[in-house]
Enzyme design. Structure first.
Site, PDB file in Angstrom:
ATOM      1  N   ARG A   1      81.062  46.305  44.324  1.00  0.00           N
ATOM      2  CA  ARG A   1      79.984  47.280  44.590  1.00  0.00           C
ATOM      3  C   ARG A   1      80.220  48.037  45.904  1.00  0.00           C
ATOM      4  O   ARG A   1      79.298  48.274  46.687  1.00  0.00           O
ATOM      5  CB  ARG A   1      78.606  46.604  44.648  1.00  0.00           C
ATOM      6  CG  ARG A   1      78.278  45.725  43.457  1.00  0.00           C
ATOM      7  CD  ARG A   1      77.917  46.517  42.213  1.00  0.00           C
ATOM      8  NE  ARG A   1      77.426  45.639  41.172  1.00  0.00           N
ATOM      9  CZ  ARG A   1      78.179  45.102  40.210  1.00  0.00           C
ATOM     10  NH1 ARG A   1      79.476  45.370  40.145  1.00  0.00           N
ATOM     11  NH2 ARG A   1      77.648  44.323  39.296  1.00  0.00           N
TER      12      ARG A   1
ATOM     13  N   SER B   1      69.320  46.633  40.654  1.00  0.00           N
ATOM     14  CA  SER B   1      69.374  45.464  41.539  1.00  0.00           C
ATOM     15  C   SER B   1      69.147  45.935  42.972  1.00  0.00           C
ATOM     16  O   SER B   1      69.866  46.818  43.446  1.00  0.00           O
ATOM     17  CB  SER B   1      70.742  44.789  41.471  1.00  0.00           C
ATOM     18  OG  SER B   1      71.023  44.455  40.151  1.00  0.00           O
TER      19      SER B   1
ATOM     20  N   GLU C   1      71.388  46.820  48.219  1.00  0.00           N
ATOM     21  CA  GLU C   1      72.426  47.560  47.482  1.00  0.00           C
ATOM     22  C   GLU C   1      72.215  49.081  47.438  1.00  0.00           C
ATOM     23  O   GLU C   1      73.155  49.825  47.716  1.00  0.00           O
ATOM     24  CB  GLU C   1      72.543  47.012  46.055  1.00  0.00           C
ATOM     25  CG  GLU C   1      73.673  47.681  45.287  1.00  0.00           C
ATOM     26  CD  GLU C   1      73.842  47.151  43.877  1.00  0.00           C
ATOM     27  OE1 GLU C   1      74.285  46.007  43.726  1.00  0.00           O
ATOM     28  OE2 GLU C   1      73.535  47.893  42.933  1.00  0.00           O
TER      29      GLU C   1
HETATM   30  P1  FAD Z   1      72.527  58.567  43.275  1.00  0.00           P
HETATM   31  O1  FAD Z   1      71.503  57.523  43.421  1.00  0.00           O
HETATM   32  O2  FAD Z   1      72.063  59.959  43.110  1.00  0.00           O
HETATM   33  O3  FAD Z   1      73.514  58.491  44.512  1.00  0.00           O
HETATM   34  C1  FAD Z   1      73.965  57.238  44.981  1.00  0.00           C
HETATM   35  C2  FAD Z   1      74.825  57.461  46.238  1.00  0.00           C
HETATM   36  O4  FAD Z   1      75.993  58.174  45.882  1.00  0.00           O
HETATM   37  C3  FAD Z   1      74.134  58.305  47.313  1.00  0.00           C
HETATM   38  O5  FAD Z   1      74.577  57.832  48.557  1.00  0.00           O
HETATM   39  C4  FAD Z   1      74.668  59.711  47.062  1.00  0.00           C
HETATM   40  O6  FAD Z   1      74.664  60.489  48.253  1.00  0.00           O
HETATM   41  C5  FAD Z   1      76.075  59.401  46.607  1.00  0.00           C
HETATM   42  N1  FAD Z   1      76.591  60.381  45.631  1.00  0.00           N
HETATM   43  C6  FAD Z   1      76.064  60.723  44.447  1.00  0.00           C
HETATM   44  N2  FAD Z   1      76.834  61.630  43.822  1.00  0.00           N
HETATM   45  C7  FAD Z   1      77.875  61.876  44.650  1.00  0.00           C
HETATM   46  C8  FAD Z   1      79.013  62.739  44.593  1.00  0.00           C
HETATM   47  N3  FAD Z   1      79.234  63.543  43.545  1.00  0.00           N
HETATM   48  N4  FAD Z   1      79.868  62.738  45.653  1.00  0.00           N
HETATM   49  C9  FAD Z   1      79.656  61.936  46.730  1.00  0.00           C
HETATM   50  N5  FAD Z   1      78.592  61.121  46.847  1.00  0.00           N
HETATM   51  C10 FAD Z   1      77.715  61.082  45.811  1.00  0.00           C
HETATM   52  N6  FAD Z   1      74.724  49.916  39.124  1.00  0.00           N
HETATM   53  C11 FAD Z   1      75.776  49.153  38.748  1.00  0.00           C
HETATM   54  O7  FAD Z   1      76.824  49.162  39.410  1.00  0.00           O
HETATM   55  N7  FAD Z   1      75.718  48.371  37.625  1.00  0.00           N
HETATM   56  C12 FAD Z   1      74.616  48.319  36.840  1.00  0.00           C
HETATM   57  O8  FAD Z   1      74.622  47.627  35.838  1.00  0.00           O
HETATM   58  C13 FAD Z   1      73.480  49.098  37.228  1.00  0.00           C
HETATM   59  N8  FAD Z   1      72.341  49.054  36.511  1.00  0.00           N
HETATM   60  C14 FAD Z   1      71.245  49.773  36.918  1.00  0.00           C
HETATM   61  C15 FAD Z   1      70.059  49.683  36.160  1.00  0.00           C
HETATM   62  C16 FAD Z   1      68.942  50.413  36.548  1.00  0.00           C
HETATM   63  C17 FAD Z   1      67.670  50.304  35.714  1.00  0.00           C
HETATM   64  C18 FAD Z   1      69.016  51.268  37.673  1.00  0.00           C
HETATM   65  C19 FAD Z   1      67.819  52.098  38.066  1.00  0.00           C
HETATM   66  C20 FAD Z   1      70.171  51.349  38.432  1.00  0.00           C
HETATM   67  C21 FAD Z   1      71.303  50.606  38.066  1.00  0.00           C
HETATM   68  N9  FAD Z   1      72.501  50.645  38.796  1.00  0.00           N
HETATM   69  C22 FAD Z   1      73.588  49.903  38.406  1.00  0.00           C
HETATM   70  C23 FAD Z   1      72.592  51.480  40.015  1.00  0.00           C
HETATM   71  C24 FAD Z   1      72.960  52.960  39.707  1.00  0.00           C
HETATM   72  O9  FAD Z   1      72.675  53.286  38.384  1.00  0.00           O
HETATM   73  C25 FAD Z   1      74.435  53.261  39.969  1.00  0.00           C
HETATM   74  O10 FAD Z   1      74.770  52.964  41.297  1.00  0.00           O
HETATM   75  C26 FAD Z   1      74.790  54.734  39.689  1.00  0.00           C
HETATM   76  O11 FAD Z   1      76.173  54.937  39.827  1.00  0.00           O
HETATM   77  C27 FAD Z   1      74.047  55.718  40.597  1.00  0.00           C
HETATM   78  O12 FAD Z   1      74.231  57.009  40.071  1.00  0.00           O
HETATM   79  P2  FAD Z   1      73.316  58.229  40.529  1.00  0.00           P
HETATM   80  O13 FAD Z   1      73.903  59.465  39.940  1.00  0.00           O
HETATM   81  O14 FAD Z   1      71.907  57.957  40.174  1.00  0.00           O
HETATM   82  O15 FAD Z   1      73.541  58.179  42.095  1.00  0.00           O
HETATM   83  P1  NAP Z   2      72.912  38.026  34.251  1.00  0.00           P
HETATM   84  O1  NAP Z   2      73.779  38.156  33.046  1.00  0.00           O
HETATM   85  O2  NAP Z   2      71.547  37.441  34.094  1.00  0.00           O
HETATM   86  O3  NAP Z   2      73.688  37.226  35.373  1.00  0.00           O
HETATM   87  C1  NAP Z   2      73.057  36.934  36.628  1.00  0.00           C
HETATM   88  C2  NAP Z   2      74.070  37.082  37.727  1.00  0.00           C
HETATM   89  O4  NAP Z   2      75.089  36.130  37.557  1.00  0.00           O
HETATM   90  C3  NAP Z   2      74.710  38.445  37.695  1.00  0.00           C
HETATM   91  O5  NAP Z   2      74.358  39.059  38.883  1.00  0.00           O
HETATM   92  C4  NAP Z   2      76.213  38.210  37.552  1.00  0.00           C
HETATM   93  O6  NAP Z   2      76.976  38.767  38.626  1.00  0.00           O
HETATM   94  C5  NAP Z   2      76.368  36.708  37.617  1.00  0.00           C
HETATM   95  N1  NAP Z   2      77.149  36.218  36.450  1.00  0.00           N
HETATM   96  C6  NAP Z   2      76.668  35.852  35.231  1.00  0.00           C
HETATM   97  N2  NAP Z   2      77.672  35.372  34.476  1.00  0.00           N
HETATM   98  C7  NAP Z   2      78.796  35.458  35.214  1.00  0.00           C
HETATM   99  C8  NAP Z   2      80.158  35.114  34.975  1.00  0.00           C
HETATM  100  N3  NAP Z   2      80.555  34.584  33.814  1.00  0.00           N
HETATM  101  N4  NAP Z   2      81.045  35.336  35.963  1.00  0.00           N
HETATM  102  C9  NAP Z   2      80.668  35.865  37.137  1.00  0.00           C
HETATM  103  N5  NAP Z   2      79.399  36.221  37.420  1.00  0.00           N
HETATM  104  C10 NAP Z   2      78.471  35.991  36.472  1.00  0.00           C
HETATM  105  O7  NAP Z   2      72.745  39.447  34.971  1.00  0.00           O
HETATM  106  P2  NAP Z   2      71.772  40.674  34.653  1.00  0.00           P
HETATM  107  O8  NAP Z   2      70.850  40.833  35.759  1.00  0.00           O
HETATM  108  O9  NAP Z   2      71.241  40.600  33.248  1.00  0.00           O
HETATM  109  O10 NAP Z   2      72.805  41.895  34.708  1.00  0.00           O
HETATM  110  C11 NAP Z   2      73.851  41.980  33.773  1.00  0.00           C
HETATM  111  C12 NAP Z   2      74.998  42.754  34.380  1.00  0.00           C
HETATM  112  O11 NAP Z   2      74.560  44.082  34.674  1.00  0.00           O
HETATM  113  C13 NAP Z   2      75.501  42.161  35.702  1.00  0.00           C
HETATM  114  O12 NAP Z   2      76.887  42.301  35.770  1.00  0.00           O
HETATM  115  C14 NAP Z   2      74.828  43.006  36.757  1.00  0.00           C
HETATM  116  O13 NAP Z   2      75.613  43.162  37.934  1.00  0.00           O
HETATM  117  C15 NAP Z   2      74.685  44.355  36.049  1.00  0.00           C
HETATM  118  N6  NAP Z   2      73.477  45.039  36.566  1.00  0.00           N
HETATM  119  C16 NAP Z   2      73.579  45.668  37.761  1.00  0.00           C
HETATM  120  C17 NAP Z   2      72.489  46.344  38.276  1.00  0.00           C
HETATM  121  C18 NAP Z   2      72.618  47.095  39.579  1.00  0.00           C
HETATM  122  O14 NAP Z   2      71.730  47.862  39.902  1.00  0.00           O
HETATM  123  N7  NAP Z   2      73.678  46.903  40.321  1.00  0.00           N
HETATM  124  C19 NAP Z   2      71.278  46.354  37.592  1.00  0.00           C
HETATM  125  C20 NAP Z   2      71.203  45.672  36.392  1.00  0.00           C
HETATM  126  C21 NAP Z   2      72.306  45.017  35.871  1.00  0.00           C
HETATM  127  P3  NAP Z   2      77.438  40.315  38.747  1.00  0.00           P
HETATM  128  O15 NAP Z   2      76.180  41.049  39.071  1.00  0.00           O
HETATM  129  O16 NAP Z   2      78.403  40.271  39.867  1.00  0.00           O
HETATM  130  O17 NAP Z   2      78.046  40.728  37.458  1.00  0.00           O
END
Ligand code: FAD
Ligand code: NAP
Length: 384
Positions: A190, A272, A368
């Site tokens: 991340r 998250s 995050e």
């Molecule tokens: P924004 O929120 O608009 O921007 C995020 C950052 O990036 C800001 O600092 C912005 O200035 C910068 N930025 C945006 N566009 C550019 C560009 N073109 N050039 C330079 N900088 C830029 N993330 C995960 O990794 N895994 C997940 O599973 C995941 N699940 C999510 C579920 C939900 C319900 C929500 C709400 C979020 C989730 N996220 C997850 C977080 C998010 O969706 C990601 O980080 C996504 O990439 C953000 O995209 P955005 O276009 O909305 O970015």
């Molecule tokens: P989940 O499956 O309930 O798992 C809980 C946590 O345990 C996750 O954070 C995941 O880490 C870790 N995990 C589970 N199984 C694993 C394995 N076999 N090996 C290593 N790590 C393991 O998680 P969830 O909340 O439903 O989300 C599912 C996936 O979507 C996750 O990968 C999560 O990161 C991603 N997600 C991200 C965001 C965001 O905003 N960043 C939001 C929603 C979902 P990791 O998170 O490192 O994978």
């Protein structure tokens, strides 16, 4: 670098800079904040025009995708630039549109260069429909392609860095167009070079590599929740295989996410709110003595803890304060903001969560999403 004529073209063509724009509908946490200036960039020339505008006004530039990983703390005396290069909305045939350029192919893979403004999930969904796979575990991640490299988006063990070839970006200090290889992006869990240097580069295009063959997944290697969902689907079809294809993974990921994560349109959130902490072997041993059931996974640097589990064990799942800000009752790692309270109120609640986790487990939770605050005449990305 683009010529001055290109910048003048952008000015003459369309880019319209608006003043005093409310950003509440432009971030999925729905926190209120007024942007002093706001514009939508559809081309690289638009971005250069915005960079020049900021130099002239002596203000900072904040590029925004869909605002799904961004929380605004207060009003911003800056230019907020919504990046919609190649994008803006739903595109029916993405892979035959101007938003995506074919780059090259081999017998097993194909590379496409994708505009930063295209919706990420649309790429995942339509790539499968066109016979290309590899992104399916990252289905339904909100946001745009241009933001995906910022925190090296990932889900279920799959990360952007596994499929990304290079990133095209504009250096806001010089106006130069740069190309970063996968290695130069310094991807980590991340994290990336771009997250470490907020505001320095504006991503315009991202080159991804897709597999031309079905990716076959072994059930026993999937995250438990995903495995359960896949098995449920398999049972429904009475298939006994121990492997599944990309489409089955896509369907299962969508089903799990829709059942567990709040839809930001109905329940504002930024996904998250904390990163899963990575701790040393020594700290892990100590924690296991006190909490034998602590959920943990081995990683290169030590052990990864499931932050959602820590929050739940601290009794905070579903807990909310008077302004409605809460740890979501189906996944405690997600902070929700149903009453669209202010960014200050969201981070006050987040600080309380952090404090409780330190008190109970001695573990620091790192925020995050990107938190933006304007103070002392400058924009600060508080969560870097
Ligand atoms: P924004 O929120 O608009 O921007 C995020 C950052 O990036 C800001 O600092 C912005 O200035 C910068 N930025 C945006 N566009 C550019 C560009 N073109 N050039 C330079 N900088 C830029 N993330 C995960 O990794 N895994 C997940 O599973 C995941 N699940 C999510 C579920 C939900 C319900 C929500 C709400 C979020 C989730 N996220 C997850 C977080 C998010 O969706 C990601 O980080 C996504 O990439 C953000 O995209 P955005 O276009 O909305 O970015
Ligand atoms: P989940 O499956 O309930 O798992 C809980 C946590 O345990 C996750 O954070 C995941 O880490 C870790 N995990 C589970 N199984 C694993 C394995 N076999 N090996 C290593 N790590 C393991 O998680 P969830 O909340 O439903 O989300 C599912 C996936 O979507 C996750 O990968 C999560 O990161 C991603 N997600 C991200 C965001 C965001 O905003 N960043 C939001 C929603 C979902 P990791 O998170 O490192 O994978």
């Amino acid at each position: 670098m683009l010529s001055i004529n290109a910048v003048i073209n952008a000015y003459n063509r369309s880019m319209h800079i608006q003043e005093n724009i409310q950003l509440r509908s432009l971030n999925t946490m729905a926190t209120p904040a007024i942007a002093k200036w706001f514009a939508v960039a559809q081309t690289e020339e638009d971005i250069l025009f915005a960079v020049d505008f900021c130099k002239e006004k002596q203000c900072q530039l904040l590029v925004l995708g869909e605002g799904s990983n961004t929380v605004f703390i207060n009003n911003l005396n800056v230019l907020v630039l919504a990046n919609r290069i190649g994008g803006a909305g739903q595109i029916r045939n993405l892979f035959s549109s101007d938003a995506i350029e074919f780059v090259s192919e081999t017998t097993s893979s194909v590379d496409f260069l994708i505009g930063a403004g295209v919706k990420w999930h649309q790429v995942v969904e339509q790539s499968l429909q066109n016979g290309y796979s590899g992104l399916e575990q990252m289905a339904l991640i909100p946001g745009l392609v241009g933001a995906a490299p910022i925190q090296n988006i990932g889900a279920y063990g799959s990360e952007l860095k596994d499929v990304l070839q290079n990133v095209h970006a504009i250096d806001t200090r010089t106006g130069e167009m740069l190309e970063f290889s996968n290695r130069q992006c310094e991807f980590a869990y991340r994290d990336s070079l771009f997250k470490q240097k907020p505001g320095q580069y504006i991503i315009t295009k991202v080159q991804l590599r897709f597999s031309k063959h079905e990716v076959i997944y072994k059930l026993d290697q999937l995250y438990p929740a995903l495995r359960k969902a896949v098995k449920k689907k398999i049972a429904e079809k009475s298939i006994t295989d121990q492997t599944v294809n990309s489409q089955a993974i896509f369907d299962a990921v969508c089903a799990v996410r829709e059942s567990k994560l709040p839809n930001p349109k109905e329940m504002p959130n930024a996904g998250s709110f904390f990163k899963n902490p990575i701790i040393s072997q020594e700290m892990m041993s100590g924690l296991l003595k006190a909490f034998p059931a602590v959920v943990h996974y081995p990683v290169d640097e030590g052990f990864k803890l499931a932050a959602g589990w820590l929050i739940e064990q601290a009794g905070l799942k579903g807990v909310f304060c008077e302004n409605g800000v809460a740890c979501y009752d189906k996944q405690a790692l997600v902070i929700v903001n149903p009453k669209m309270s202010s960014g200050q109120q969201v981070i006050k609640f987040a600080a309380l969560v952090q404090q409780k986790i330190v008190e109970k487990f001695g573990v620091e939770l790192e925020i995050e999403p990107r938190l933006y605050e304007f103070k002392e005449k400058e924009l600060h990305c508080v969560s870097t």
